[in-house]
Design an enzyme around this catalytic site. Structure first.
Site, PDB file in Angstrom:
ATOM      1  N   ASP A  48     -58.288 -51.213  52.408  1.00 28.55           N
ATOM      2  CA  ASP A  48     -58.113 -49.720  52.029  1.00 28.55           C
ATOM      3  C   ASP A  48     -56.753 -49.170  51.338  1.00 28.55           C
ATOM      4  O   ASP A  48     -56.803 -48.158  50.967  1.00 28.55           O
ATOM      5  CB  ASP A  48     -58.375 -48.658  53.255  1.00 28.55           C
ATOM      6  CG  ASP A  48     -57.440 -48.989  54.562  1.00 28.55           C
ATOM      7  OD1 ASP A  48     -56.396 -49.881  54.450  1.00 28.55           O
ATOM      8  OD2 ASP A  48     -57.475 -48.220  55.418  1.00 28.55           O
ATOM      9  N   SER A  49     -55.983 -50.436  51.093  1.00 26.04           N
ATOM     10  CA  SER A  49     -54.818 -50.029  50.196  1.00 26.04           C
ATOM     11  C   SER A  49     -55.494 -49.915  48.938  1.00 26.04           C
ATOM     12  O   SER A  49     -54.601 -49.425  48.010  1.00 26.04           O
ATOM     13  CB  SER A  49     -54.041 -51.578  50.042  1.00 26.04           C
ATOM     14  OG  SER A  49     -54.678 -52.461  49.993  1.00 26.04           O
ATOM     15  N   ASP A  87     -62.160 -53.620  54.739  1.00 24.91           N
ATOM     16  CA  ASP A  87     -61.561 -52.765  55.802  1.00 24.91           C
ATOM     17  C   ASP A  87     -62.473 -51.530  56.049  1.00 24.91           C
ATOM     18  O   ASP A  87     -63.006 -50.893  55.043  1.00 24.91           O
ATOM     19  CB  ASP A  87     -60.403 -52.080  55.111  1.00 24.91           C
ATOM     20  CG  ASP A  87     -58.974 -52.775  55.355  1.00 24.91           C
ATOM     21  OD1 ASP A  87     -59.124 -53.724  56.459  1.00 24.91           O
ATOM     22  OD2 ASP A  87     -57.831 -52.392  54.890  1.00 24.91           O
ATOM     23  N   LYS A 117     -62.605 -55.391  58.792  1.00 28.57           N
ATOM     24  CA  LYS A 117     -61.284 -55.326  59.465  1.00 28.57           C
ATOM     25  C   LYS A 117     -60.795 -53.991  60.086  1.00 28.57           C
ATOM     26  O   LYS A 117     -61.311 -52.816  59.439  1.00 28.57           O
ATOM     27  CB  LYS A 117     -60.224 -55.823  58.557  1.00 28.57           C
ATOM     28  CG  LYS A 117     -58.977 -55.610  59.148  1.00 28.57           C
ATOM     29  CD  LYS A 117     -57.732 -56.346  58.374  1.00 28.57           C
ATOM     30  CE  LYS A 117     -57.154 -55.593  57.058  1.00 28.57           C
ATOM     31  NZ  LYS A 117     -56.798 -54.455  57.299  1.00 28.57           N
ATOM     32  N   GLU A 119     -58.064 -51.378  62.372  1.00 29.55           N
ATOM     33  CA  GLU A 119     -56.793 -51.267  62.687  1.00 29.55           C
ATOM     34  C   GLU A 119     -56.515 -50.809  64.102  1.00 29.55           C
ATOM     35  O   GLU A 119     -57.202 -49.784  64.637  1.00 29.55           O
ATOM     36  CB  GLU A 119     -56.038 -50.388  61.779  1.00 29.55           C
ATOM     37  CG  GLU A 119     -55.855 -50.766  60.306  1.00 29.55           C
ATOM     38  CD  GLU A 119     -54.984 -49.758  59.441  1.00 29.55           C
ATOM     39  OE1 GLU A 119     -54.493 -48.900  59.930  1.00 29.55           O
ATOM     40  OE2 GLU A 119     -54.984 -49.962  58.268  1.00 29.55           O
ATOM     41  N   GLU A 186     -49.013 -57.051  60.453  1.00 31.05           N
ATOM     42  CA  GLU A 186     -48.257 -56.354  59.430  1.00 31.05           C
ATOM     43  C   GLU A 186     -46.848 -55.965  59.846  1.00 31.05           C
ATOM     44  O   GLU A 186     -46.811 -55.293  60.785  1.00 31.05           O
ATOM     45  CB  GLU A 186     -49.184 -55.345  58.738  1.00 31.05           C
ATOM     46  CG  GLU A 186     -48.210 -54.753  57.621  1.00 31.05           C
ATOM     47  CD  GLU A 186     -49.184 -53.850  56.817  1.00 31.05           C
ATOM     48  OE1 GLU A 186     -50.557 -53.884  56.921  1.00 31.05           O
ATOM     49  OE2 GLU A 186     -48.557 -53.079  55.788  1.00 31.05           O
TER      50      GLU A 186
HETATM   51  O1  KIV Z   1     -55.426 -52.374  53.159  1.00 25.77           O
HETATM   52  C1  KIV Z   1     -54.733 -53.657  53.044  1.00 25.77           C
HETATM   53  O2  KIV Z   1     -54.324 -54.048  51.974  1.00 25.77           O
HETATM   54  C2  KIV Z   1     -54.393 -54.279  54.136  1.00 25.77           C
HETATM   55  C3  KIV Z   1     -53.314 -55.400  54.006  1.00 25.77           C
HETATM   56  C4  KIV Z   1     -51.855 -54.995  53.680  1.00 25.77           C
HETATM   57  C5  KIV Z   1     -53.273 -56.437  55.141  1.00 25.77           C
HETATM   58  O3  KIV Z   1     -54.819 -53.973  55.188  1.00 25.77           O
END
Ligand code: KIV
Length: 279
Positions: A48-49, A87, A117, A119, A186
């Protein structure tokens, strides 16, 4: 679409047993997914970056399910062998386990990814358990969890004090016990990441978590040096592509303005005979 992928959850877990390092990078579109897949990267993370590096937000919080599904689909089309992990965006799994399973299911059905994924640790464990029970592989994410940036008080290293380090270690065990098949760590001290890696049976994948993790992940745009400005301490630049991009675009602008481009070799022909008939 996803049936013939070579990198499965079993392969990833086997890597830890065999002591072979796992490579993971972020991807947000078809072309980059293809580059990374063809280079033999094991896991592509549709992080989600996306919100920061593709959509221009200043955090990951505004990213939606539709954003993740749209980009997840494109990445899956480009990743033939690599495992694709998508994510779950902010507030897609925190409200209720039912909503978490529904949203994880949508990601799997609509993108063709192999895993999601999430968090967090003990706070989101009921969602992790329910998603795993629905047959969907889950990667955990501990330490600096960007969706909680406001409650963490900013982007900073996590687990430096005894209490927070112990919580992180316990959370990693809780995620493993509840079925996560890997966990991203992280921005945590390298020796804490080592302790976590030794304490759990599932692979740890580090970003700013030192060399002792079972694998490493970076944001591909950071690795490629696509931005001239700030780069996090842990993000090694393997190229400075922003320089080449700026040069190429400046050259294009100049050649268009001076009518150097397009030249004959970039143009199509028509016969004189046809041209002469036109009025
Ligand atoms: O969203 C993302 O890119 C991430 C990585 C930094 C692990 O969760």
């Amino acid at each position: 679409m996803s049936g013939n992928r070579q990198i499965t959850t079993t392969v990833i877990q086997q890597r830890k047993i065999e002591g072979k390092t796992i490579t993971m990078l972020t991807a947000y579109d078809f072309s980059m997914a293809k580059f990374l897949n063809d280079a033999g990267i094991d896991m592509l993370l549709v992080g989600d970056s996306l919100g920061n590096v593709v959509l221009g937000y200043d955090s990951t919080l505004p990213v939606t399910m539709e954003d993740m599904i749209h980009h997840g689909k494109a990445v899956c089309r480009g990743a033939k062998q690599a495992m694709v992990v998508v994510d779950m965006p902010f507030m897609s799994y925190q409200v209720s386990t039912e909503q978490a399973v529904t949203n994880a299911g949508r990601i799997m059905k609509e993108t063709g990814a192999q895993a999601v994924k999430l968090e967090g640790g003990r706070e989101i464990v009921s969602a992790v358990k329910a998603i795993v029970n629905a047959g969907i592989p889950v990667v955990g994410h501990l330490g600096l969890t960007p969706q909680s940036v406001h409650s963490l008080g900013g982007f900073k290293v996590q687990g430096k004090e005894e209490k927070s380090a112990q919580k992180l270690l316990d959370d990693a065990k809780i995620l493993e016990e509840n079925g996560a098949f890997a966990v991203v760590l992280e921005c945590v001290p390298a020796l804490l990441a080592q302790k976590v890696t030794q304490a759990i049976g599932i692979p740890t994948i580090g970003i700013g978590a030192g060399v002792h993790c079972d694998g490493q992940v970076l944001v591909t745009n950071d690795l490629l040096g696509l931005y001239p400005g700030f780069s996090p301490k842990f993000a090694k630049r393997y190229a400075n592509l922003h320089v080449q991009v700026a040069q190429a675009v400046a050259e294009y602008k100049k050649e268009v303005e001076t009518r150097v481009f397009p030249s004959v070799e970039h143009s199509f022909k028509i016969s004189d005979e046809v041209l002469e008939k036109l009025y």
